[in-house]
Design an enzyme around this catalytic site. Structure first.
Site, mmCIF file in Angstrom:
data_model
loop_
_atom_site.group_PDB
_atom_site.id
_atom_site.type_symbol
_atom_site.label_atom_id
_atom_site.label_comp_id
_atom_site.label_asym_id
_atom_site.label_seq_id
_atom_site.Cartn_x
_atom_site.Cartn_y
_atom_site.Cartn_z
ATOM 1 N N ARG A 218 0.838 -1.213 0.000
ATOM 2 C CA ARG A 218 0.000 0.000 0.000
ATOM 3 C C ARG A 218 0.870 1.259 0.000
ATOM 4 O O ARG A 218 2.107 1.170 -0.006
ATOM 5 C CB ARG A 218 -0.912 0.007 1.221
ATOM 6 C CG ARG A 218 -0.148 0.155 2.521
ATOM 7 C CD ARG A 218 -1.093 0.245 3.702
ATOM 8 N NE ARG A 218 -0.439 0.907 4.818
ATOM 9 C CZ ARG A 218 -0.911 0.948 6.044
ATOM 10 N NH1 ARG A 218 -2.058 0.355 6.320
ATOM 11 N NH2 ARG A 218 -0.265 1.581 6.998
ATOM 12 N N ILE A 220 3.084 4.475 -0.360
ATOM 13 C CA ILE A 220 4.178 4.861 -1.253
ATOM 14 C C ILE A 220 4.756 3.628 -1.961
ATOM 15 O O ILE A 220 5.043 3.661 -3.155
ATOM 16 C CB ILE A 220 5.266 5.608 -0.441
ATOM 17 C CG1 ILE A 220 4.699 6.934 0.086
ATOM 18 C CG2 ILE A 220 6.511 5.852 -1.289
ATOM 19 C CD1 ILE A 220 5.603 7.682 1.055
ATOM 20 N N VAL A 263 10.440 -7.999 6.884
ATOM 21 C CA VAL A 263 11.817 -7.603 6.558
ATOM 22 C C VAL A 263 12.776 -7.758 7.733
ATOM 23 O O VAL A 263 13.988 -7.735 7.539
ATOM 24 C CB VAL A 263 11.895 -6.144 6.019
ATOM 25 C CG1 VAL A 263 11.207 -6.013 4.676
ATOM 26 C CG2 VAL A 263 11.354 -5.135 7.034
ATOM 27 N N LYS A 296 5.893 8.693 20.230
ATOM 28 C CA LYS A 296 5.734 9.100 21.643
ATOM 29 C C LYS A 296 6.869 10.063 21.947
ATOM 30 O O LYS A 296 7.947 9.939 21.342
ATOM 31 C CB LYS A 296 5.917 7.897 22.592
ATOM 32 C CG LYS A 296 4.718 7.019 22.797
ATOM 33 C CD LYS A 296 3.923 7.448 24.019
ATOM 34 C CE LYS A 296 2.790 6.446 24.230
ATOM 35 N NZ LYS A 296 1.542 7.072 24.576
ATOM 36 N N ASN A 300 8.541 9.182 27.178
ATOM 37 C CA ASN A 300 7.541 8.115 27.344
ATOM 38 C C ASN A 300 7.787 6.922 26.418
ATOM 39 O O ASN A 300 6.910 6.077 26.263
ATOM 40 C CB ASN A 300 6.147 8.679 27.070
ATOM 41 C CG ASN A 300 5.818 9.849 27.964
ATOM 42 O OD1 ASN A 300 6.239 9.860 29.116
ATOM 43 N ND2 ASN A 300 5.130 10.838 27.440
ATOM 44 N N ASN A 348 11.723 15.469 14.713
ATOM 45 C CA ASN A 348 10.292 15.753 14.833
ATOM 46 C C ASN A 348 9.836 15.413 16.245
ATOM 47 O O ASN A 348 10.209 14.366 16.773
ATOM 48 C CB ASN A 348 9.515 14.915 13.806
ATOM 49 C CG ASN A 348 8.257 15.608 13.350
ATOM 50 O OD1 ASN A 348 8.017 16.773 13.677
ATOM 51 N ND2 ASN A 348 7.446 14.882 12.615
ATOM 52 N N TYR A 354 11.790 7.205 15.316
ATOM 53 C CA TYR A 354 11.632 7.245 13.852
ATOM 54 C C TYR A 354 12.739 8.102 13.225
ATOM 55 O O TYR A 354 13.380 7.702 12.233
ATOM 56 C CB TYR A 354 10.252 7.835 13.544
ATOM 57 C CG TYR A 354 9.889 7.898 12.080
ATOM 58 C CD1 TYR A 354 9.573 6.743 11.368
ATOM 59 C CD2 TYR A 354 9.838 9.122 11.408
ATOM 60 C CE1 TYR A 354 9.212 6.814 10.016
ATOM 61 C CE2 TYR A 354 9.480 9.195 10.078
ATOM 62 C CZ TYR A 354 9.170 8.039 9.379
ATOM 63 O OH TYR A 354 8.815 8.117 8.056
ATOM 64 N N LYS A 358 15.560 7.058 10.514
ATOM 65 C CA LYS A 358 15.620 7.675 9.184
ATOM 66 C C LYS A 358 16.921 8.467 8.993
ATOM 67 O O LYS A 358 17.408 8.601 7.857
ATOM 68 C CB LYS A 358 14.395 8.560 8.955
ATOM 69 C CG LYS A 358 13.080 7.768 8.916
ATOM 70 C CD LYS A 358 13.068 6.755 7.769
ATOM 71 C CE LYS A 358 11.733 6.075 7.593
ATOM 72 N NZ LYS A 358 11.720 5.109 6.480
HETATM 73 P P1 NAD Z 1 2.376 2.792 4.967
HETATM 74 O O1 NAD Z 1 2.226 2.499 6.424
HETATM 75 O O2 NAD Z 1 1.167 3.196 4.201
HETATM 76 O O3 NAD Z 1 3.031 1.530 4.215
HETATM 77 C C1 NAD Z 1 4.163 0.862 4.738
HETATM 78 C C2 NAD Z 1 4.142 -0.570 4.248
HETATM 79 O O4 NAD Z 1 5.281 -1.242 4.852
HETATM 80 C C3 NAD Z 1 2.889 -1.337 4.683
HETATM 81 O O5 NAD Z 1 2.329 -2.025 3.593
HETATM 82 C C4 NAD Z 1 3.405 -2.278 5.755
HETATM 83 O O6 NAD Z 1 2.674 -3.497 5.847
HETATM 84 C C5 NAD Z 1 4.840 -2.509 5.301
HETATM 85 N N1 NAD Z 1 5.672 -2.994 6.407
HETATM 86 C C6 NAD Z 1 5.728 -2.506 7.665
HETATM 87 N N2 NAD Z 1 6.544 -3.272 8.416
HETATM 88 C C7 NAD Z 1 7.011 -4.266 7.615
HETATM 89 C C8 NAD Z 1 7.863 -5.385 7.822
HETATM 90 N N3 NAD Z 1 8.407 -5.628 9.025
HETATM 91 N N4 NAD Z 1 8.133 -6.197 6.783
HETATM 92 C C9 NAD Z 1 7.572 -5.979 5.553
HETATM 93 N N5 NAD Z 1 6.745 -4.935 5.308
HETATM 94 C C10 NAD Z 1 6.455 -4.095 6.330
HETATM 95 O O7 NAD Z 1 3.525 3.910 4.876
HETATM 96 P P2 NAD Z 1 3.871 4.936 3.703
HETATM 97 O O8 NAD Z 1 3.320 6.244 4.085
HETATM 98 O O9 NAD Z 1 3.550 4.366 2.385
HETATM 99 O O10 NAD Z 1 5.462 5.019 3.888
HETATM 100 C C11 NAD Z 1 6.392 4.270 3.123
HETATM 101 C C12 NAD Z 1 7.788 4.710 3.513
HETATM 102 O O11 NAD Z 1 7.920 6.132 3.349
HETATM 103 C C13 NAD Z 1 8.130 4.430 4.978
HETATM 104 O O12 NAD Z 1 9.491 4.059 5.079
HETATM 105 C C14 NAD Z 1 7.894 5.777 5.640
HETATM 106 O O13 NAD Z 1 8.648 5.907 6.821
HETATM 107 C C15 NAD Z 1 8.358 6.716 4.559
HETATM 108 N N6 NAD Z 1 7.817 8.085 4.664
HETATM 109 C C16 NAD Z 1 6.476 8.339 4.499
HETATM 110 C C17 NAD Z 1 6.029 9.656 4.568
HETATM 111 C C18 NAD Z 1 4.566 10.040 4.358
HETATM 112 O O14 NAD Z 1 4.245 11.229 4.395
HETATM 113 N N7 NAD Z 1 3.656 9.108 4.126
HETATM 114 C C19 NAD Z 1 6.919 10.692 4.848
HETATM 115 C C20 NAD Z 1 8.254 10.383 5.029
HETATM 116 C C21 NAD Z 1 8.694 9.078 4.914
#
Ligand code: NAD
Length: 450
Positions: A218, A220, A263, A296, A300, A348, A354, A358
């Site tokens: 799902r 990104i 992963v 958190k 905490n 943040n 997090y 990152k």
């Molecule tokens: P999301 O939560 O919609 O999707 C993350 C996906 O990773 C999910 O399908 C989840 O099942 C999978 N996942 C989680 N843990 C896992 C594991 N242990 N093994 C295999 N798969 C696993 O998140 P997103 O918003 O699509 O974010 C994708 C990436 O972009 C992440 O690394 C997130 O930190 C980064 N990111 C997102 C944003 C944003 O604004 N959405 C901003 C900065 C960075």
């Protein structure tokens, strides 16, 4: 435009625009996004600079070959699609005047979603203190211009290694194109490299490549899979078993294969490498996208919250890469792209775990990109650092905070998952062999950590 961003639709109406102008509110416009076959830019590209350099000659030739119509002066009655200014020959800060002289009239004639691309050299390789100052000054100018531009226009800087002018063309084209819709105020570095051969099919630059995307069920990750598929790659979609249904749907949609795994499992890397080898004959691109948040305040945050985020977002990448970067893992000329976050740059509140993970990802990029063994194999390693991207995750943020996150950037809107995916696809192409060790924020020039 995502349905949730009603404000952008509202200011697109006559009444909304008038009200926003009266109240001095942000006026975001729908961004121009890439579709195969579309022209590189909408309108002529003004090319100028300081002196007639090899960079300028290479740029003119490459831009013309890419179908851009070049002009030397701001045309009457036509809006510019872009401006490319070559400052690679700048010796002292006094030489920056030519950048001002080119940009000042051009900025008044930019079309909607136009592009400003400044080309310079790495300050770290300057031959004098004055030259270093001039080179560094380009960052300040480009970022300020990015903040001054309106109507979806962006400004970015490309730093080119000596003699790599032709290798930098792909980066300039990316920044001019609609693929970089949400990339703004960034500095991209192009290292030493030859002019790349043009892909056989410009609309499918990843044809014949095998890619793996983690977290592909799902958000990104799903759009990364779709974009890599659109560009011609065969995609292995990885996600946790609990997301198996959604994962299978994405894998089917992109004609790829699904691999259910966590992963953080000790054998995750080996299983991915083996799947790619046996099902698709090898592996060319790894996108480490899977990520989680457990927010958190640090006061905490217990050991579980800390550990789970570090394990999924950072340690799993190190562990998987042992197998994926081994000689029987990624092929010659392979690509690794990691997904960081602007939280890893700016920090943040409530996200110390997090942000640690990152920021650690950026450390991984620095470490792998400097690895001589990987460089000998032609493997590049880069990261994207998304800002506010419209996903399920950000849709859950309370309204007031969400509106702030969305508007506090130069484009005054959130990005789409596809914007992150486009930058990853750019890193992945064969033509970008000289682009390694970059962390590109896909954040619309977010004010966070700017
Ligand atoms: P999301 O939560 O919609 O999707 C993350 C996906 O990773 C999910 O399908 C989840 O099942 C999978 N996942 C989680 N843990 C896992 C594991 N242990 N093994 C295999 N798969 C696993 O998140 P997103 O918003 O699509 O974010 C994708 C990436 O972009 C992440 O690394 C997130 O930190 C980064 N990111 C997102 C944003 C944003 O604004 N959405 C901003 C900065 C960075």
């Amino acid at each position: 435009m995502p349905r949730s961003d009603g404000y952008t639709s509202f200011v697109g109406t006559g009444f909304g625009k008038k009200l926003a102008t009266t109240l001095g509110l942000p006026q975001p416009v729908p961004l121009r996004r890439y579709a195969p076959g579309r022209p590189l830019v909408d309108g002529p590209v003004l090319v100028g600079g300081h002196g007639g350099t090899p960079a300028l000659a290479a740029l003119r030739e490459g831009l013309t070959a890419a179908g851009a119509s070049l002009v030397d002066q701001v045309p009457d009655g036509t809006r510019l699609g872009g401006v490319v200014v070559d400052l690679t020959a700048a010796e002292t800060p006094a030489d920056l005047e030519s950048l001002r002289a080119t940009l000042a009239p051009a900025l008044k004639r930019l079309g909607r979603c136009a592009r400003v691309v400044v080309v310079g050299r790495d300050p770290g390789r300057a031959g004098s203190v004055a030259q270093r100052a001039a080179r560094r000054a380009l960052e300040g100018i480009t970022r300020s211009v990015g903040k001054e531009l309106r109507s979806g226009a962006t400004a970015n800087l490309v730093l080119v290694a000596d003699g790599s002018e032709a290798a930098a063309l792909g980066t300039v084209l990316f920044l001019l194109s609609a693929r970089s819709a949400y990339v703004d105020g960034q500095v991209l570095r192009v290292g030493e490299g030859e002019a790349p051969a043009a892909p056989a099919d410009a609309d499918r630059p990843l044809a014949g490549k095998v890619a793996v995307v983690t977290g592909a069920a799902r958000g990104i990750g799903a759009d990364i899979a779709r974009t890599l598929h659109r560009d011609g790659a065969t995609v292995v979609c990885v996600d946790v078993p609990a997301a198996g249904g959604a994962l299978a749907a994405v894998a089917n949609e992109v004609g790829g294969t699904a691999l259910q795994l966590d992963v953080t499992a000790a054998d995750a890397g080996a299983r991915i490498a083996e799947h790619a080898r046996t099902r698709h004959g090898g592996l060319d691109l790894v996108v480490h996208n899977a990520g989680i948040t457990r927010d958190k305040l640090l006061a905490n945050t217990d050991a579980d919250r800390w550990d789970s985020v570090l394990r999924v977002n950072l340690l799993s990448i190190l562990s998987m890469n042992e197998a994926l970067l081994a000689k029987d893992g990624l092929r010659q000329g392979g690509r690794v792209v990691l997904v960081s976050s602007i939280a890893g740059i700016a920090g943040n509140r409530g996200q110390s775990n997090y942000a640690a993970s990152k920021a650690g990802v950026i450390g991984l990029v620095d470490g792998y990109a400097a690895d001589r063994g990987l460089r000998r194999r032609g493997i590049t390693v880069n990261a994207v650092a998304p800002g506010f991207i419209e996903t399920e995750m950000t849709a859950r943020i309370p309204l007031a905070t969400r509106e702030l996150g969305r508007r506090l950037n130069s484009l005054a809107q959130g990005g789409l998952p596809v914007d992150v995916a486009e930058t990853i696809a750019f890193f992945a192409a064969d033509g970008q062999a000289a682009v390694s060790g970059n962390v590109v924020r896909v954040c619309g020039q977010s004010l966070l950590g700017a």
